[in-house]
Design a protein around this motif. Structure first.
Motif, PDB file in Angstrom:
ATOM      1  N   ALA A   1       0.858  -1.183   0.000  1.00  0.00           N
ATOM      2  CA  ALA A   1       0.000   0.000   0.000  1.00  0.00           C
ATOM      3  C   ALA A   1       0.889   1.226   0.000  1.00  0.00           C
ATOM      4  O   ALA A   1       2.100   1.142   0.257  1.00  0.00           O
ATOM      5  N   ARG A   2       0.297   2.384  -0.279  1.00  0.00           N
ATOM      6  CA  ARG A   2       1.077   3.627  -0.272  1.00  0.00           C
ATOM      7  C   ARG A   2       0.193   4.809   0.076  1.00  0.00           C
ATOM      8  O   ARG A   2      -1.029   4.767  -0.079  1.00  0.00           O
ATOM      9  N   ARG A   3       0.823   5.884   0.545  1.00  0.00           N
ATOM     10  CA  ARG A   3       0.163   7.144   0.854  1.00  0.00           C
ATOM     11  C   ARG A   3       1.092   8.279   0.465  1.00  0.00           C
ATOM     12  O   ARG A   3       2.308   8.097   0.378  1.00  0.00           O
ATOM     13  N   ASP A   4       0.541   9.460   0.301  1.00  0.00           N
ATOM     14  CA  ASP A   4       1.365  10.647   0.086  1.00  0.00           C
ATOM     15  C   ASP A   4       2.083  11.022   1.377  1.00  0.00           C
ATOM     16  O   ASP A   4       1.611  10.721   2.482  1.00  0.00           O
ATOM     17  N   THR A   5       3.243  11.681   1.244  1.00  0.00           N
ATOM     18  CA  THR A   5       4.023  12.100   2.402  1.00  0.00           C
ATOM     19  C   THR A   5       3.749  13.569   2.729  1.00  0.00           C
ATOM     20  O   THR A   5       4.024  14.441   1.902  1.00  0.00           O
ATOM     21  N   PRO A   6       3.249  13.878   3.921  1.00  0.00           N
ATOM     22  CA  PRO A   6       3.133  15.284   4.349  1.00  0.00           C
ATOM     23  C   PRO A   6       4.469  15.762   4.895  1.00  0.00           C
ATOM     24  O   PRO A   6       4.709  15.779   6.100  1.00  0.00           O
ATOM     25  N   ALA A   7       5.390  16.127   3.987  1.00  0.00           N
ATOM     26  CA  ALA A   7       6.790  16.305   4.352  1.00  0.00           C
ATOM     27  C   ALA A   7       7.024  17.392   5.396  1.00  0.00           C
ATOM     28  O   ALA A   7       8.083  17.451   5.998  1.00  0.00           O
ATOM     29  N   HIS A   8       6.063  18.260   5.625  1.00  0.00           N
ATOM     30  CA  HIS A   8       6.275  19.386   6.532  1.00  0.00           C
ATOM     31  C   HIS A   8       5.972  19.049   7.988  1.00  0.00           C
ATOM     32  O   HIS A   8       6.258  19.848   8.871  1.00  0.00           O
ATOM     33  N   ASP A   9       5.392  17.884   8.271  1.00  0.00           N
ATOM     34  CA  ASP A   9       4.835  17.632   9.600  1.00  0.00           C
ATOM     35  C   ASP A   9       5.253  16.250  10.116  1.00  0.00           C
ATOM     36  O   ASP A   9       4.645  15.238   9.763  1.00  0.00           O
ATOM     37  N   PRO A  10       6.284  16.171  10.981  1.00  0.00           N
ATOM     38  CA  PRO A  10       6.741  14.881  11.494  1.00  0.00           C
ATOM     39  C   PRO A  10       5.659  14.116  12.248  1.00  0.00           C
ATOM     40  O   PRO A  10       5.561  12.888  12.133  1.00  0.00           O
ATOM     41  N   ASP A  11       4.827  14.813  13.015  1.00  0.00           N
ATOM     42  CA  ASP A  11       3.760  14.127  13.733  1.00  0.00           C
ATOM     43  C   ASP A  11       2.795  13.457  12.766  1.00  0.00           C
ATOM     44  O   ASP A  11       2.368  12.314  12.975  1.00  0.00           O
ATOM     45  N   GLN A  12       2.442  14.184  11.701  1.00  0.00           N
ATOM     46  CA  GLN A  12       1.501  13.626  10.732  1.00  0.00           C
ATOM     47  C   GLN A  12       2.124  12.465   9.970  1.00  0.00           C
ATOM     48  O   GLN A  12       1.443  11.487   9.649  1.00  0.00           O
TER      49      GLN A  12
END
Length: 318
Positions: free
Chosen positions: A29-40
């Motif tokens: 499976a895969r998801r997009d990376t919210p690169a700005h937010d380590p918690d997310q």
């Protein structure tokens, strides 16, 4: 038989897979990376792992590969430029969310372990992986152990200096190997050729519609495979840089096998042939020592996930 989940965190996506004890991918499976937010990112990784593990009671551990410096304990991402992580306690975050053992590993190290355990290097005890993409990544296995170094940062092959006072690298130094032997280097040289208006760049110009800014590495490979001499020469130059750098690494590590990974291996012998030739010419003590084989990687983009999963299962070097 228990399984592990391997996760590969990149700058734009998070990919995950359920991996068997024999290295087989059972689900992915895969998801997009919210690169700005380590918690997310941690929450998204946890959600991906939860989705992959739903309905299973045999998930043993989780291995996470990411592009950056990871401390030797496999706990903290010291530096990840594409994700803006600095001293990020990713192991602690994920274990709190998942209630499973987690290890964190550099993505190239994980890919090297994947190739060593289940890919192109299964017959080797000492191997070097060189991943050629935007830059150069690397992983080293010595005496069947993944080499991490004193602080976990070993294997940053792309930042070996090969040209004193050479082209500026993204790391801030000049003359790094990846400035001359990466996908970015190939594109830079190809765009310069097209932009010059030289007659031998016509086929490459046609491939990008006459706009050098749209020329990409896969265009060079396609045009070279169609028989264009200029594109083939660009790949040969890249192969020469790869081979010469690998020979310098061999002077230190003496590997029995060098595995080349990354998108550029689609060029096949147009790249690997010149790399082998340059390696043989530059190898110290040539003619009086065994010569390491140079072969393409076998696991493709799955190597990081498979290697991370294997490391999590085995607890190698921890």
């Amino acid at each position: 038989m228990s399984v592990t989940i391997g996760v590969d965190i990149g700058g734009t996506k998070i990919a995950g897979a359920v991996v068997s004890a024999t290295g087989e991918i059972l689900a992915c499976a895969r998801r997009d990376t919210p690169a700005h937010d380590p918690d997310q990112i941690a929450r998204d990784v946890a959600a991906l792992v939860t989705d992959l593990g739903r309905g299973r009671d045999d998930v043993r551990a989780v291995g996470v590969a990411c592009a950056g410096f990871v401390d030797r304990t496999g706990s903290t991402v010291l530096f990840a430029p594409n994700l803006a992580w600095r001293d990020e306690p990713m192991k602690m975050r994920l274990e709190a969310l998942l209630d499973l053992p987690v290890i964190i590993e550099n993505d190239a190290n994980a890919a090297a372990w994947g190739e060593f355990r289940y890919g192109a290097a299964t017959e080797a005890d000492d191997m070097l992986l060189v991943t050629v993409g935007t830059g150069i990544g690397g992983g080293v296995v010595v005496d069947s152990q993944l080499m991490r170094g004193a602080y976990g940062i070993a294997g940053e092959l792309g930042h070996m200096r090969v040209v004193p006072d050479g082209i500026r690298c993204g790391c801030g130094n000049r003359g790094c190997w990846e400035v001359y032997a990466s996908g970015n280097a190939l594109v830079r040289e190809a765009r310069e050729l097209v932009g010059s208006g030289a007659l031998n760049g016509v086929a490459l110009s046609d491939a990008c519609g006459g706009d050098p800014s749209k020329l990409m590495g896969h265009h060079v490979t396609t045009v070279a495979q169609a028989g264009d001499p200029a594109a083939a020469e660009l790949l040969a130059d890249l192969g020469r840089w790869l081979g010469e750098g690998a020979a310098s690494m061999a002077a230190v590590l003496d590997p029995e096998l060098i595995v080349i990974g990354g998108g550029v291996i689609a060029a096949g012998e147009l790249l690997l042939g010149p790399a082998r030739a340059a390696y043989g010419r530059q190898l110290s003590g040539r003619g009086h020592r065994p010569v390491a084989q140079i072969v393409p990687a076998a696991l493709g983009n799955d190597a990081g996930m498979i290697g991370a999963a294997a490391l999590a299962a085995e607890g190698v070097g921890r």
